[in-house]
Design an enzyme around this catalytic site. Structure first.
Site, PDB file in Angstrom:
ATOM      1  N   ARG A 237       0.845  -1.187   0.000  1.00  0.00           N
ATOM      2  CA  ARG A 237       0.000   0.000   0.000  1.00  0.00           C
ATOM      3  C   ARG A 237       0.882   1.240   0.000  1.00  0.00           C
ATOM      4  NH1 ARG A 237      -3.399  -2.789  -1.600  1.00  0.00           N
ATOM      5  NH2 ARG A 237      -5.426  -3.321  -0.716  1.00  0.00           N
ATOM      6  N   GLU A 266      -2.502   7.751  -4.391  1.00  0.00           N
ATOM      7  CA  GLU A 266      -2.760   6.900  -5.535  1.00  0.00           C
ATOM      8  C   GLU A 266      -4.055   7.342  -6.206  1.00  0.00           C
ATOM      9  OE1 GLU A 266      -3.292   2.279  -5.623  1.00  0.00           O
ATOM     10  OE2 GLU A 266      -1.324   2.806  -4.790  1.00  0.00           O
ATOM     11  N   HIS A 285      -0.431   0.018  -9.800  1.00  0.00           N
ATOM     12  CA  HIS A 285      -1.124  -0.939  -8.923  1.00  0.00           C
ATOM     13  C   HIS A 285      -1.673  -2.126  -9.738  1.00  0.00           C
ATOM     14  CE1 HIS A 285      -3.425  -1.192  -4.852  1.00  0.00           C
ATOM     15  NE2 HIS A 285      -3.192  -2.402  -5.333  1.00  0.00           N
TER      16      HIS A 285
HETATM   17  C1  8YV Z   1      -6.565  -4.883  -6.182  1.00  0.00           C
HETATM   18  C2  8YV Z   1      -5.106  -5.224  -4.095  1.00  0.00           C
HETATM   19  O1  8YV Z   1      -6.203  -4.692  -7.506  1.00  0.00           O
HETATM   20  O2  8YV Z   1      -6.028  -7.245  -3.378  1.00  0.00           O
HETATM   21  C3  8YV Z   1      -5.569  -6.171  -3.054  1.00  0.00           C
HETATM   22  O3  8YV Z   1      -5.463  -5.831  -1.853  1.00  0.00           O
HETATM   23  O4  8YV Z   1      -4.495  -4.253  -3.802  1.00  0.00           O
HETATM   24  C4  8YV Z   1      -5.371  -5.492  -5.543  1.00  0.00           C
HETATM   25  O5  8YV Z   1      -5.496  -6.851  -5.780  1.00  0.00           O
HETATM   26  C5  8YV Z   1      -7.074  -3.589  -5.644  1.00  0.00           C
HETATM   27  O6  8YV Z   1      -7.384  -3.671  -4.296  1.00  0.00           O
HETATM   28  C6  8YV Z   1      -8.339  -3.194  -6.391  1.00  0.00           C
HETATM   29  O7  8YV Z   1      -9.432  -4.014  -5.972  1.00  0.00           O
END
Ligand code: 8YV
Length: 325
Positions: A237, A266, A285
């Site tokens: 993150r 972000e 991401h």
């Molecule tokens: C997603 C992520 O693309 O699973 C997670 O925690 O960060 C990613 O797989 C993002 O959260 C969008 O849903």
């Protein structure tokens, strides 16, 4: 039961929900304003929540008392106030495991891209600046036998460590809340204090769940303690690192480079000076962005909601305590 899915996801999960008799609603326009999103939530019983843009906090739960379950299309659940969900007996499902390989692949990719300055060199080629051979220009570094420090050695961190060890015979050190015995046995990973991790890693890769108290944990003080040849990799993150301090550390030579799949904020501002640096690789991401991982996420999110409708425990639940209430 009416399920609101705020963005299209791979069909597999949608078919599963429909076959189980759930009424699925996906809006035509997926770029919803906050108010539009909230009004769809208000008129639904459950949410299959896609992306990290929407916050499930006290205000949300107060405004949407009809919401009985949330299935996240992510493994991370930092956008959900779990305490509030627990108080209201709302199970929150997530999607672990299915994206561990894909996300660790991106961490591994970033590590190598930075070590060999891939983004910088690609930019040179694209802009017609291939140039003549220069034995001293923009040299990379090799990773063989170096030390990978993993902050948060869970499922994704384990996969990253495994790859780094197999490919480059890297030594693995890690810092976690708990010891990871599997990693200690299989990868000879060594548990170290946070300071030891920072001071001894040639590559420092973050794979922890993000908690508010860890906001900008990786700041000027921490970058100042890292090795000058260190590569900082963040696929977890963006909130974990202080973006300006990272820029400063990269430009003053406190660390060698950075690979980011997540930024703070972000999306990253397009004029963020970090994007101009030759020792950086930034991706938007894409950790879980493979056909395999996204299909898996779709399936797990649907399984979680179907279990809920049947009155069963969600198989992948971010707040299992909810079942002890
Ligand atoms: C997603 C992520 O693309 O699973 C997670 O925690 O960060 C990613 O797989 C993002 O959260 C969008 O849903």
């Amino acid at each position: 039961m009416k399920v609101f899915v705020n963005k299209r996801i791979p069909e597999i999960g949608i078919h599963m929900l429909e076959d189980a008799g759930l009424e699925v609603f996906i809006p035509e326009n997926e770029n919803l304003s906050h108010d539009e999103w909230l009004s769809y939530c208000k008129s639904s019983d459950a949410i299959l929540s896609v992306g990290g843009d929407y916050k499930y906090d006290k205000d949300f739960f107060d405004e949407c008392p009809n919401i009985k379950a949330i299935a996240l299309f992510s493994v991370g659940f930092d956008h959900v106030d779990i305490k509030e969900a627990n108080q209201r007996n709302i199970p929150v499902g997530n999607t672990p495991d299915v994206l561990s390989k894909a996300t660790s692949d991106v961490a591994f990719l970033l590590m190598q891209s930075v070590a060999r300055r891939a983004s910088y060199n690609f930019e040179k080629v694209k802009t017609g600046n291939w140039g003549s051979f220069d034995p001293l220009h923009a040299l990379g570094q090799e990773l063989y036998g170096k030390t990978l420090g993993v902050f948060g050695l869970g499922r994704i961190g384990f996969e990253m460590a495994k790859k780094a060890q197999k490919a480059f015979d890297m030594n693995i050190i890690y810092h976690n809340r708990h010891h990871n015995e599997e990693a200690e046995n299989e990868l000879n990973a060594r548990y170290v204090s946070f300071d030891e991790l920072i001071e001894n890693s040639d590559v420092l890769s973050i794979h922890a769940n993000f908690k508010p108290e860890q906001k900008e944990l990786f700041n000027a003080e921490i970058f100042g303690k890292m090795k000058p040849n260190a590569i900082f990799v963040n696929t977890a993150r963006g909130g974990f690192h202080h973006q300006k301090d990272l820029y400063e550390a990269l430009t003053s030579g406190k660390i060698w480079g950075a690979g980011l799949d997540v930024t703070n904020p972000e999306p990253i501002y397009k004029d963020d000076p970090i994007l101009e640096l030759s020792n950086v690789c930034v991706l938007p991401h894409i950790g879980s962005a493979t056909i395999e991982a996204r299909n898996g996420m779709s399936k797990l999110a649907a399984e979680n909601l179907i279990a809920f409708v049947k009155g069963e425990k969600m198989p992948h639940c971010a707040n299992p305590d909810v079942y002890n209430n």
